[in-house]
Design a protein around this motif. Structure first.
Motif, PDB file in Angstrom:
ATOM      1  N   PRO A 193       0.815  -1.222   0.000  1.00 35.83           N
ATOM      2  CA  PRO A 193       0.000   0.000   0.000  1.00 35.83           C
ATOM      3  C   PRO A 193       0.851   1.276   0.000  1.00 35.83           C
ATOM      4  N   ALA A 194       1.969   1.253   0.753  1.00 38.12           N
ATOM      5  CA  ALA A 194       2.852   2.422   0.772  1.00 38.12           C
ATOM      6  C   ALA A 194       3.434   2.675  -0.611  1.00 38.12           C
ATOM      7  N   LEU A 195       3.789   1.595  -1.304  1.00 36.92           N
ATOM      8  CA  LEU A 195       4.352   1.717  -2.649  1.00 36.92           C
ATOM      9  C   LEU A 195       3.315   2.271  -3.628  1.00 36.92           C
ATOM     10  N   ILE A 196       2.084   1.767  -3.564  1.00 40.34           N
ATOM     11  CA  ILE A 196       1.018   2.268  -4.443  1.00 40.34           C
ATOM     12  C   ILE A 196       0.771   3.751  -4.189  1.00 40.34           C
ATOM     13  N   PHE A 197       0.685   4.145  -2.912  1.00 36.94           N
ATOM     14  CA  PHE A 197       0.460   5.553  -2.580  1.00 36.94           C
ATOM     15  C   PHE A 197       1.622   6.412  -3.091  1.00 36.94           C
ATOM     16  N   ALA A 198       2.855   5.934  -2.896  1.00 39.67           N
ATOM     17  CA  ALA A 198       4.029   6.700  -3.318  1.00 39.67           C
ATOM     18  C   ALA A 198       4.063   6.875  -4.832  1.00 39.67           C
ATOM     19  N   ILE A 199       3.681   5.840  -5.579  1.00 41.33           N
ATOM     20  CA  ILE A 199       3.657   5.940  -7.048  1.00 41.33           C
ATOM     21  C   ILE A 199       2.615   6.955  -7.492  1.00 41.33           C
ATOM     22  N   VAL A 200       1.426   6.897  -6.893  1.00 44.20           N
ATOM     23  CA  VAL A 200       0.348   7.812  -7.280  1.00 44.20           C
ATOM     24  C   VAL A 200       0.707   9.254  -6.946  1.00 44.20           C
ATOM     25  N   ASN A 201       1.374   9.480  -5.812  1.00 49.50           N
ATOM     26  CA  ASN A 201       1.605  10.850  -5.333  1.00 49.50           C
ATOM     27  C   ASN A 201       3.069  11.271  -5.372  1.00 49.50           C
ATOM     28  N   HIS A 202       3.863  10.616  -6.200  1.00 53.51           N
ATOM     29  CA  HIS A 202       5.282  10.934  -6.276  1.00 53.51           C
ATOM     30  C   HIS A 202       5.508  12.388  -6.702  1.00 53.51           C
ATOM     31  N   GLY A 203       6.341  13.082  -5.942  1.00 55.46           N
ATOM     32  CA  GLY A 203       6.698  14.459  -6.304  1.00 55.46           C
ATOM     33  C   GLY A 203       5.649  15.498  -5.993  1.00 55.46           C
ATOM     34  N   THR A 204       4.600  15.137  -5.246  1.00 53.60           N
ATOM     35  CA  THR A 204       3.541  16.086  -4.910  1.00 53.60           C
ATOM     36  C   THR A 204       3.554  16.372  -3.406  1.00 53.60           C
ATOM     37  N   LEU A 205       2.740  17.339  -2.986  1.00 53.24           N
ATOM     38  CA  LEU A 205       2.658  17.681  -1.567  1.00 53.24           C
ATOM     39  C   LEU A 205       2.045  16.553  -0.737  1.00 53.24           C
ATOM     40  N   ALA A 206       1.359  15.641  -1.400  1.00 58.37           N
ATOM     41  CA  ALA A 206       0.696  14.546  -0.678  1.00 58.37           C
ATOM     42  C   ALA A 206       1.610  13.359  -0.434  1.00 58.37           C
ATOM     43  N   SER A 207       2.843  13.405  -0.934  1.00 60.99           N
ATOM     44  CA  SER A 207       3.710  12.224  -0.894  1.00 60.99           C
ATOM     45  C   SER A 207       4.026  11.751   0.523  1.00 60.99           C
ATOM     46  N   SER A 208       3.972  12.663   1.520  1.00 66.31           N
ATOM     47  CA  SER A 208       4.308  12.273   2.893  1.00 66.31           C
ATOM     48  C   SER A 208       3.222  11.428   3.550  1.00 66.31           C
ATOM     49  N   GLY A 209       2.087  11.244   2.882  1.00 67.92           N
ATOM     50  CA  GLY A 209       0.990  10.469   3.467  1.00 67.92           C
ATOM     51  C   GLY A 209       1.054   8.983   3.176  1.00 67.92           C
ATOM     52  N   TRP A 210       2.212   8.490   2.759  1.00 70.88           N
ATOM     53  CA  TRP A 210       2.329   7.082   2.360  1.00 70.88           C
ATOM     54  C   TRP A 210       1.998   6.119   3.499  1.00 70.88           C
ATOM     55  N   GLY A 211       2.114   6.567   4.748  1.00 68.39           N
ATOM     56  CA  GLY A 211       1.854   5.673   5.878  1.00 68.39           C
ATOM     57  C   GLY A 211       0.382   5.467   6.181  1.00 68.39           C
ATOM     58  N   ILE A 212      -0.484   6.286   5.576  1.00 72.23           N
ATOM     59  CA  ILE A 212      -1.915   6.224   5.912  1.00 72.23           C
ATOM     60  C   ILE A 212      -2.543   4.872   5.557  1.00 72.23           C
ATOM     61  N   PRO A 213      -2.332   4.333   4.351  1.00 71.77           N
ATOM     62  CA  PRO A 213      -3.030   3.066   3.996  1.00 71.77           C
ATOM     63  C   PRO A 213      -2.316   1.807   4.463  1.00 71.77           C
ATOM     64  N   THR A 214      -1.339   1.930   5.360  1.00 71.90           N
ATOM     65  CA  THR A 214      -0.558   0.747   5.736  1.00 71.90           C
ATOM     66  C   THR A 214      -1.111   0.001   6.941  1.00 71.90           C
ATOM     67  N   ALA A 215      -2.108   0.568   7.642  1.00 73.92           N
ATOM     68  CA  ALA A 215      -2.560  -0.015   8.914  1.00 73.92           C
ATOM     69  C   ALA A 215      -3.816  -0.864   8.725  1.00 73.92           C
ATOM     70  N   THR A 216      -4.008  -1.817   9.650  1.00 70.35           N
ATOM     71  CA  THR A 216      -5.216  -2.644   9.693  1.00 70.35           C
ATOM     72  C   THR A 216      -5.920  -2.430  11.024  1.00 70.35           C
ATOM     73  N   ASP A 217      -7.229  -2.207  10.983  1.00 72.10           N
ATOM     74  CA  ASP A 217      -8.005  -2.020  12.214  1.00 72.10           C
ATOM     75  C   ASP A 217      -8.481  -3.384  12.700  1.00 72.10           C
ATOM     76  N   ILE A 218      -7.876  -3.851  13.776  1.00 72.93           N
ATOM     77  CA  ILE A 218      -8.161  -5.206  14.264  1.00 72.93           C
ATOM     78  C   ILE A 218      -9.601  -5.348  14.745  1.00 72.93           C
ATOM     79  N   ALA A 219     -10.183  -4.259  15.299  1.00 75.92           N
ATOM     80  CA  ALA A 219     -11.547  -4.342  15.833  1.00 75.92           C
ATOM     81  C   ALA A 219     -12.547  -4.658  14.722  1.00 75.92           C
ATOM     82  N   PHE A 220     -12.457  -3.937  13.608  1.00 77.85           N
ATOM     83  CA  PHE A 220     -13.384  -4.167  12.497  1.00 77.85           C
ATOM     84  C   PHE A 220     -13.122  -5.517  11.827  1.00 77.85           C
ATOM     85  N   ALA A 221     -11.844  -5.837  11.603  1.00 72.07           N
ATOM     86  CA  ALA A 221     -11.509  -7.082  10.902  1.00 72.07           C
ATOM     87  C   ALA A 221     -11.995  -8.302  11.676  1.00 72.07           C
TER      88      ALA A 221
END
Length: 479
Positions: A132-160
């Motif tokens: 997920p970090a790689l996909i986010f980085a590819i989509v947002n490479h070189g933009t102001l959003a690139s620092s958000g790569w850590g957002i899609p890396t987590a799993t919520d154990i309660a919901f799962a």
């Protein structure tokens, strides 16, 4: 949540009854409450007669004023401590502390306690973070959003875990254990990501003092101190030092959780010996009173001592985890959702995660959505496949690759940790505050959409794969 009941049909009296305890004990209860809080937060943030009150409340500054001869000085709460920061930087410390206790328990005596048990879920968790970090980085490479790569890396154990419990026997028990262990390893990786990549500028002298305090607490543990109170003051001191040193203050919870003793004050032999003496004293005290007066004065004394003995025979870390879990699940996490999921929809394009990528701000929504929906299951499945083919890990019993992929889709439910990382992302001297807020709001909507879609996709795939495998099994039995 003591105020939220669950109703069930009583066949003997044919009426509805309320059972608050039954609701709290359900593995999906926390997920239901969090979903309700998300809906309430979105309504509060967008209804004309509540949105100003909602945002003003979150930005209310908290300060304890202490009178002095020269005027009034602010004390205890750091400068700029708003209600929102209080929730994210103080209440969430308790959340991370509980997560730390859970991780420690699983590493010492649970699903991560041996190489054989831990290796496949840990490898899968790494795959579910990298992809997920790689996909986010590819989509947002070189933009102001690139620092958000850590957002899609987590799993919520309660919901799962909640969804797995609803699906029942459609999922093999081995895969339920696999996903639970994976989510715990995922939490540990997410904690490291926050600590390393989403702190501020590091103040080394303050960090050094914090390490000295941590070593002092570790020394107390090494010397055999098992009373929880002796670890509270160091925890508060470390929180302040972390807060000002640039390490995110919530890491205090994880660090201190690792220092809480897992050995009880009394071992099995001492417990049995003392319990036997107390029980004999309790029986003897019955001779000085009528049977119906139980417990009398002496008996109450022995019962209190027996209760204290039992308490001291349970490891402090387990007692804390057991005590804090209801508070975290039914108070802190719902409060966090209420405070952070309320996004004011000033731009309808937040919901269009497939809009064109802006050359300056990128596309936070697309990066997060694809990261959660595709990156998580592909990363988990690919890493598991490599580990099993290299004979490092073993395929969970009674499972198949289609079912493992379907379960891996539930890993795309990010929610709590993803939103938490979103609140830390996109800040910097080169980014205007309004752009930071825009990126964070778009990120939160994408987390909600991606998590919801991942949950639905995982549930549908598990149902379909389970049906196909059962029909295949029946056909083999008939033949």
């Amino acid at each position: 949540m003591a105020l939220i009941p669950i109703y069930w049909w009583n066949k003997e009296v044919h009426n509805f009854k309320i059972s608050q305890d039954s609701f709290r004990k359900q593995p999906w209860a926390n997920g239901v409450i969090l979903l309700a809080c998300v809906v309430i937060a979105m309504l509060l943030a967008n209804l004309p007669f509540t949105k100003h009150l909602y945002h003003n409340f979150l930005h209310t500054e908290l300060t304890i004023h202490v009178a002095s001869p020269d005027g009034v000085v602010d004390w205890f709460f750091p400068h700029g401590m708003t209600m929102e920061k209080f929730i994210n930087d103080i209440l969430m410390v308790i959340f991370f502390f509980t997560v730390g206790l859970e991780i420690k328990r699983e590493v010492v005596c649970g699903e991560l306690s041996s190489f054989k048990k831990a290796i496949l879920p840990v490898i899968a968790a790494f795959g579910g973070v990298v992809m997920p970090a790689l996909i986010f980085a590819i989509v947002n490479h070189g933009t102001l959003a690139s620092s958000g790569w850590g957002i899609p890396t987590a799993t919520d154990i309660a919901f799962a875990v909640g969804i797995l419990s609803i699906l029942g026997d459609k999922v093999p028990i081995s895969l339920k254990v696999f996903l639970t262990a994976l989510a715990i390893a995922d939490d540990l990786i997410a904690i490291l990501v926050v600590a390393i990549f989403y702190g501020g500028n590091i103040n080394l002298p303050l960090l050094g003092v914090a390490l000295v305090v941590i070593l002092f607490a570790a020394l107390m543990k090494r010397l055999g101190e098992k009373r929880i109170g002796f670890f509270v003051i160091p925890a508060v001191v470390v929180w302040f030092l972390f807060y000002y040193s640039g390490i995110h203050a919530t890491m205090t919870g994880v660090v201190m959780a690792m220092l809480i003793p897992m050995n009880a004050r009394y071992n099995r032999a001492k417990f049995h010996r003392r319990a036997k003496i107390l029980y004999e004293s309790l029986v003897e005290s019955e001779q000085i009173s009528l049977p119906e007066s139980f417990p009398n004065g002496p008996q109450r004394h022995f019962l209190r001592r027996l209760s204290s003995l039992t308490k001291k025979t349970i490891p402090p870390s387990y007692r804390l985890e057991h005590m804090l879990n209801p508070i975290v699940n039914f108070a802190i996490m719902p409060i966090f959702a209420l405070a952070n999921a309320g996004v004011e929809i000033t731009d309808p394009s937040y919901f269009n995660v497939f809009k064109a990528i802006d050359p300056v701000t990128g596309s936070v929504g697309l990066g997060i959505f694809l990261g959660l929906l595709l990156g998580k299951p592909l990363g988990i499945t690919a890493a598991s496949w490599i580990a099993i083919k290299c004979k490092v890990g073993v395929m969970p019993s009674k499972s198949s690759w289609p079912m493992l992929f379907a379960v891996a889709c539930l890993g795309g439910i990010g929610f709590t940790m993803s939103i938490f990382v979103d609140t830390l992302s996109f800040a910097g001297p080169d980014i205007a505050p309004e752009i930071t807020q825009h990126l964070r709001d778009a990120g939160k909507i994408a987390v909600l959409l991606g998590s919801l879609t991942a949950g639905l996709m995982g549930s549908v795939l598990i149902t379909v794969v389970s049906g196909i495998e059962r029909r295949k099994m029946l056909n083999e039995i008939k033949q």
